[in-house]
Design a protein around this motif. Sequence first.
Motif, mmCIF file in Angstrom:
data_model
loop_
_atom_site.group_PDB
_atom_site.id
_atom_site.type_symbol
_atom_site.label_atom_id
_atom_site.label_comp_id
_atom_site.label_asym_id
_atom_site.label_seq_id
_atom_site.Cartn_x
_atom_site.Cartn_y
_atom_site.Cartn_z
ATOM 1 N N ARG A 238 45.811 30.708 -30.541
ATOM 2 C CA ARG A 238 45.170 29.585 -29.855
ATOM 3 C C ARG A 238 43.863 30.126 -29.288
ATOM 4 O O ARG A 238 43.865 30.949 -28.371
ATOM 5 C CB ARG A 238 46.072 29.027 -28.759
ATOM 6 C CG ARG A 238 45.494 27.786 -28.096
ATOM 7 C CD ARG A 238 46.471 27.153 -27.103
ATOM 8 N NE ARG A 238 47.657 26.676 -27.803
ATOM 9 C CZ ARG A 238 48.910 26.954 -27.409
ATOM 10 N NH1 ARG A 238 49.141 27.699 -26.349
ATOM 11 N NH2 ARG A 238 49.933 26.472 -28.085
ATOM 12 N N GLY B 84 40.812 36.607 -24.383
ATOM 13 C CA GLY B 84 41.040 35.240 -23.919
ATOM 14 C C GLY B 84 41.807 34.381 -24.903
ATOM 15 O O GLY B 84 42.348 33.344 -24.529
ATOM 16 N N ASP B 85 41.852 34.796 -26.182
ATOM 17 C CA ASP B 85 42.687 34.076 -27.149
ATOM 18 C C ASP B 85 44.149 34.243 -26.748
ATOM 19 O O ASP B 85 44.527 35.236 -26.125
ATOM 20 C CB ASP B 85 42.511 34.634 -28.568
ATOM 21 C CG ASP B 85 41.173 34.285 -29.194
ATOM 22 O OD1 ASP B 85 40.477 33.380 -28.695
ATOM 23 O OD2 ASP B 85 40.816 34.937 -30.205
ATOM 24 N N GLN B 86 44.962 33.285 -27.133
ATOM 25 C CA GLN B 86 46.395 33.391 -26.895
ATOM 26 C C GLN B 86 47.111 33.588 -28.224
ATOM 27 O O GLN B 86 46.768 32.966 -29.229
ATOM 28 C CB GLN B 86 46.947 32.122 -26.244
ATOM 29 C CG GLN B 86 46.497 31.932 -24.821
ATOM 30 C CD GLN B 86 47.133 30.703 -24.202
ATOM 31 O OE1 GLN B 86 47.343 29.696 -24.854
ATOM 32 N NE2 GLN B 86 47.445 30.793 -22.921
ATOM 33 N N THR C 175 54.092 33.401 -25.124
ATOM 34 C CA THR C 175 52.637 33.345 -25.246
ATOM 35 C C THR C 175 52.025 34.538 -24.525
ATOM 36 O O THR C 175 52.451 34.888 -23.428
ATOM 37 C CB THR C 175 52.097 32.039 -24.627
ATOM 38 O OG1 THR C 175 52.704 30.929 -25.287
ATOM 39 C CG2 THR C 175 50.590 31.942 -24.791
ATOM 40 N N CYS C 176 51.052 35.141 -25.175
ATOM 41 C CA CYS C 176 50.348 36.291 -24.619
ATOM 42 C C CYS C 176 48.853 35.991 -24.644
ATOM 43 O O CYS C 176 48.310 35.654 -25.693
ATOM 44 C CB CYS C 176 50.655 37.522 -25.464
ATOM 45 S SG CYS C 176 49.637 38.955 -25.070
ATOM 46 N N THR C 177 48.195 36.099 -23.499
ATOM 47 C CA THR C 177 46.745 35.935 -23.447
ATOM 48 C C THR C 177 46.116 37.317 -23.568
ATOM 49 O O THR C 177 46.419 38.223 -22.793
ATOM 50 C CB THR C 177 46.308 35.266 -22.138
ATOM 51 O OG1 THR C 177 46.952 33.990 -22.042
ATOM 52 C CG2 THR C 177 44.788 35.069 -22.110
ATOM 53 N N THR C 178 45.258 37.471 -24.558
ATOM 54 C CA THR C 178 44.669 38.778 -24.843
ATOM 55 C C THR C 178 43.564 39.109 -23.838
ATOM 56 O O THR C 178 42.893 38.222 -23.317
ATOM 57 C CB THR C 178 44.123 38.837 -26.274
ATOM 58 O OG1 THR C 178 43.094 37.859 -26.424
ATOM 59 C CG2 THR C 178 45.226 38.555 -27.282
ATOM 60 N N THR C 179 43.391 40.392 -23.593
ATOM 61 C CA THR C 179 42.390 40.837 -22.618
ATOM 62 C C THR C 179 41.266 41.631 -23.259
ATOM 63 O O THR C 179 40.363 42.092 -22.559
ATOM 64 C CB THR C 179 43.056 41.706 -21.529
ATOM 65 O OG1 THR C 179 43.655 42.840 -22.149
ATOM 66 C CG2 THR C 179 44.088 40.910 -20.753
ATOM 67 N N LEU D 56 40.021 30.246 -27.542
ATOM 68 C CA LEU D 56 39.501 29.795 -26.252
ATOM 69 C C LEU D 56 39.056 28.338 -26.279
ATOM 70 O O LEU D 56 39.174 27.625 -25.280
ATOM 71 C CB LEU D 56 38.321 30.677 -25.821
ATOM 72 C CG LEU D 56 38.681 31.987 -25.138
ATOM 73 C CD1 LEU D 56 37.459 32.860 -24.954
ATOM 74 C CD2 LEU D 56 39.367 31.725 -23.815
#
Length: 127
Positions: free
Chosen positions: A67, A99-101, A39-43, A69
């Motif tokens: 996924r 903030g999306d994963q 899983t990677c949370t975007t910045t 927010l």
Amino acid sequence: MPRPSLSRHTPLRAGQAMAAPVAWNIQVPARGVGEVTTTCTTTMDFEILAGMPHMHEIGSELHHLIRRLDGTEESLIDVTGWSFELQYFYDMAANIEAGDQLVLTCTYDNDKDYTVYGGQGTTDEMC
């Protein structure tokens, strides 16, 4: 499953980039099944244009989702019945917000008499 897009070999424009979300912690026991998820949370905000799902010989399924927010999930691609010979680029148009994963899951069915690990060789596995 989405239709594969035609391969396009054009230079990246300003502001474009290529990314490769991967999982290397693969360990599938002999004559067993296994699964790995990363899983990677975007910045930052960005747009996904296309993707190339990739596994090797014992891959069986690949699922990539967003996924949001708010907790909702959207599928980018679901590949079942993986075949090493059929590796395509797929249109996966999606807008991603900070903030999306991105969640990538690969499943394996090991018919070998030895444990298969993540690696770059064809007899290793990738996700």
